[in-house]
Scaffold this motif. Sequence first.
Motif, mmCIF file in Angstrom:
data_model
loop_
_atom_site.group_PDB
_atom_site.id
_atom_site.type_symbol
_atom_site.label_atom_id
_atom_site.label_comp_id
_atom_site.label_asym_id
_atom_site.label_seq_id
_atom_site.Cartn_x
_atom_site.Cartn_y
_atom_site.Cartn_z
ATOM 1 N N THR A 153 39.819 39.163 36.637
ATOM 2 C CA THR A 153 39.698 40.179 38.015
ATOM 3 C C THR A 153 38.419 39.899 38.798
ATOM 4 O O THR A 153 38.221 39.358 39.638
ATOM 5 C CB THR A 153 39.630 41.087 38.087
ATOM 6 O OG1 THR A 153 38.579 42.686 36.737
ATOM 7 C CG2 THR A 153 41.279 42.102 37.766
ATOM 8 N N VAL A 229 46.491 37.205 38.320
ATOM 9 C CA VAL A 229 45.864 38.528 38.218
ATOM 10 C C VAL A 229 45.966 39.165 40.193
ATOM 11 O O VAL A 229 46.035 37.937 41.409
ATOM 12 C CB VAL A 229 44.284 38.043 38.294
ATOM 13 C CG1 VAL A 229 43.904 37.068 38.828
ATOM 14 C CG2 VAL A 229 43.677 39.604 38.037
ATOM 15 N N ALA A 251 47.745 40.808 35.336
ATOM 16 C CA ALA A 251 46.301 41.424 35.259
ATOM 17 C C ALA A 251 46.139 41.952 36.206
ATOM 18 O O ALA A 251 46.250 41.045 36.928
ATOM 19 C CB ALA A 251 45.514 40.393 34.708
#
Length: 292
Positions: A153, A229, A251
Amino acid sequence: MSREEKGITRRMVVRFSEEGAAAPEEDSVAVEEPLEIRVSGDTVAITMRTPGQDRELAVGFLFSEGILRSVDDLGGVTYCGRPGEEGWGNVIEVTPAPGLVLEVERVSAARRGTLTTAACGVCGRRTVEDLMAVCTPVPPGLVLAPEVVAHATERLRDVQRNFASTGGVHAAAVLDASGELLAWAEDLGRHNAVDKAVGTLVLSGGVRASRASPSGTSPRPERPPGVLVVSGRASFEIVQKAAVAQIPVVASVSAASSLAIDLAERSGVTLATFVRGGRFNVYTHPTRLRRP
């Protein structure tokens, strides 16, 4: 015009606080406009999106729907009309490679009597099984260090330029197994952002559907995708798009839904949530995350 400037416009705003109202001033806001996606002249979908990376959005959407298998299926992706005409830039035409017919009925058969989507992979679907039909289990093999997911992130924040200006868009990025960026995008819709990022890889040959080469002769990309992500939560359709693109790890900054977890389990995807500050939770296939 840069990618981020294309998705931003200015509007007047009056800011209020305990002291009262400030003088009106210009503020940056995210642009929202429709994009009509056509295949060989037929409208397949209309989605509200942030302009920019429209070719990638169209290709990524058709890829996640199972209509496109690889860049080899494409003859062209162009805007309809002429610059300066009203609405120019909001209709995009996808043409197949010579001698190929793209099966657009995959979309119309799976959705309830409408060709319109709103950045949502599940909206209008007849059943959950319609989505499962285009998912091929991701095989084991690619192993990632947990640190790659833990810092995923952070890599996403590095490319959220429109969000930094407006606070009003989502982002998605695809990383390789070492955590390096392969593709990224921002959009008002989380699903559009994913389609843009995946579409970028489809166009470059970095992603192919698992059914693209039945003989198994498709060249493996030098840097295969390792992590998708996303900002916000991990929903069913986000996991579905990762599974179609054979991305082994998803993610997310926020939580996951129950259906997202169930699909990740069935499709061989490692699902990590609340990826923040070097920590994360894993719901499915945690054995993929270990030091190679």
